[in-house]
Design an enzyme around this catalytic site. Structure first.
Site, PDB file in Angstrom:
ATOM      1  N   ASP A 165     104.910 120.436  56.742  1.00  0.00           N
ATOM      2  CA  ASP A 165     103.504 120.613  56.355  1.00  0.00           C
ATOM      3  C   ASP A 165     102.644 120.858  57.587  1.00  0.00           C
ATOM      4  O   ASP A 165     101.814 121.776  57.621  1.00  0.00           O
ATOM      5  CB  ASP A 165     102.993 119.364  55.629  1.00  0.00           C
ATOM      6  N   LEU A 166     102.826 120.012  58.602  1.00  0.00           N
ATOM      7  CA  LEU A 166     102.007 120.118  59.809  1.00  0.00           C
ATOM      8  C   LEU A 166     102.311 121.401  60.574  1.00  0.00           C
ATOM      9  O   LEU A 166     101.401 122.079  61.061  1.00  0.00           O
ATOM     10  CB  LEU A 166     102.235 118.895  60.690  1.00  0.00           C
TER      11      LEU A 166
END
Length: 411
Positions: A165-166
């Site tokens: 996600d990051l």
């Protein structure tokens, strides 16, 4: 925050981590970011971790410095309003970040009908449009099978950090600015699709792990806390503190051996094996079963304070294991001196250390992070400034329930 991206307006229609973090990075470099939110909040508005009085620290954290307009997206009038905001005119506007599906009212094709040069950055799960989150991407590409101690057998071990996600949010911010630069040169907009699965797969390829498995025909085995390909692992001190020590470079290794007084023992091992352990990190990995017992004994003979003194001023790469609570209490890098964090009051009525941009530009003035104004805090401003609506027109939208103003403080 910095002002490098002043003049850019990014509209965000998104939830969860990847897409909101993409726009957050841009906001912290000076872009104006406008979110359109569902009235009452989207699926991540109450997501954990939450404040003791209810509001989500998660939502506050990912939406710092952004403006919010609350719209009823279940109605056609609300959806048309969201499209109008995303495609509003302006030289630095027409930049849209979303994790909505490829098709539907926020499809690039539909947006381009209203603004031909719009840039749509679409965060996805898998490239075929199917749903995925960090945990399901990790499970699909084998990360949990190579994480954890060998004793786990075939039981998967999930990673607590939403790394894909990051990474996807960061990559999407880069892709957005690359597309915006291309638009400046060509006048053309485009859609940029950034699936979590693609970021994960390419990352493993960049790191050589795809080649490793493809050529060898074997999966990488679990190694617990040992670092693959170099010497590194956790050790326990005499006063029962754990430290992580890594020796990647020649200096890391040479200074570690000197600081622990192991030169004689290491020289004997090198002579026996016919190797120079300082020359190649891979050799230290291959012979870790010979080296680790020496390091274990040397570190177990010292307290953490004694180890700190031994390593002071050297090139040893190491650090203690802390809980997050301990790390925050220790200060740097969580110190609120304005380098990364400042104490900021948030809509939840909580005041806590709040990060700005991760990058430091010594030649630029660093401004303190700006909190989120809260859900719907900028509804009237966005309608008036971005769409040019009159007070009467805005009032009609409120009366019809198409838009809403700020949510009650602390809600």
């Amino acid at each position: 925050m910095y002002k490098l991206l002043s003049g850019l307006r990014i509209v965000e229609g998104a939830a969860f981590v990847a897409a909101p973090s993409c726009a957050l990075h841009c906001a912290q470099m000076g872009a104006e970011v406008i979110r359109f939110d569902m009235i009452g909040g989207g699926p991540d508005y109450h997501r954990w971790p939450r404040s003791p009085n209810g509001p989500s620290f998660y939502w506050e954290g990912l939406n710092k410095g952004k403006k919010s307009i609350a719209i009823d997206l279940s109605r056609s009038e609300g959806r048309e309003l969201a499209v109008s905001i995303a495609t509003a005119p302006g030289e630095g506007a027409g930049l849209f970040v979303t994790n909505y599906p490829v098709s539907g009212f926020l499809s690039h094709e539909n947006l381009a009908k209203h603004r031909s040069d719009i840039i749509t950055v679409r965060i996805m799960g898998w490239a075929d449009g199917s749903s995925a989150v960090d945990y399901t991407v990790n499970s699909a590409i084998g990360i949990p099978s190579m994480t954890g101690p060998e004793s786990m057998g075939d039981v998967p071990v999930n990673h607590v950090l939403p790394a894909w996600d990051l990474a996807t949010g960061t990559y999407a911010a880069f892709a957005l600015l690359a597309a915006e630069r291309n638009r400046r040169m060509t006048g053309k907009g485009e859609e940029v699709r950034v699936p979590l699965g693609d970021v994960a797969a390419t990352s493993l390829g960049h790191l050589g792990q795809v080649a490793e498995v493809f050529v060898s025909g074997e999966d990488r085995p679990r190694m617990g806390n040992d670092l693959f390909g170099a010497l590194g692992r956790d050790f326990r001190t005499r006063d029962n503190r754990r430290v992580m020590i890594v020796a990647l470079t020649k200096r890391h290794w040479s200074d570690l051996v000197k600081a622990l007084g192991l030169r004689e023992e290491i020289t004997a091992i090198e002579a026996e094996l016919g190797v120079d352990l300082a020359s190649d990190e891979g050799l230290r990995f291959e012979h870790r079963d010979r080296l680790n017992p020496l390091l274990i004994a040397a570190i177990e003979a010292r307290t953490l304070a004694e180890l700190e003194r031994a390593f002071e001023g050297t090139g040893v790469c190491w650090g203690p294991y802390n809980t997050l609570k301990e790390a925050i209490a220790a200060g740097e890098p969580f110190g609120t001196d304005g380098r990364l964090f400042d104490m900021v009051e948030h809509p939840s009525r909580n005041r806590y250390p709040t990060p700005g941009a991760a990058a430091t530009l010594p030649s630029q003035t660093r401004l303190p992070p700006v909190p989120s104004g809260g859900l719907g805090a900028n509804t009237d401003e966005v309608l008036a400034v971005v769409l040019g609506l009159s007070a009467a027109e805005i009032g009609k939208l409120h009366d019809a329930g198409i838009v809403a103003g700020p949510a009650p403080a602390g809600a």
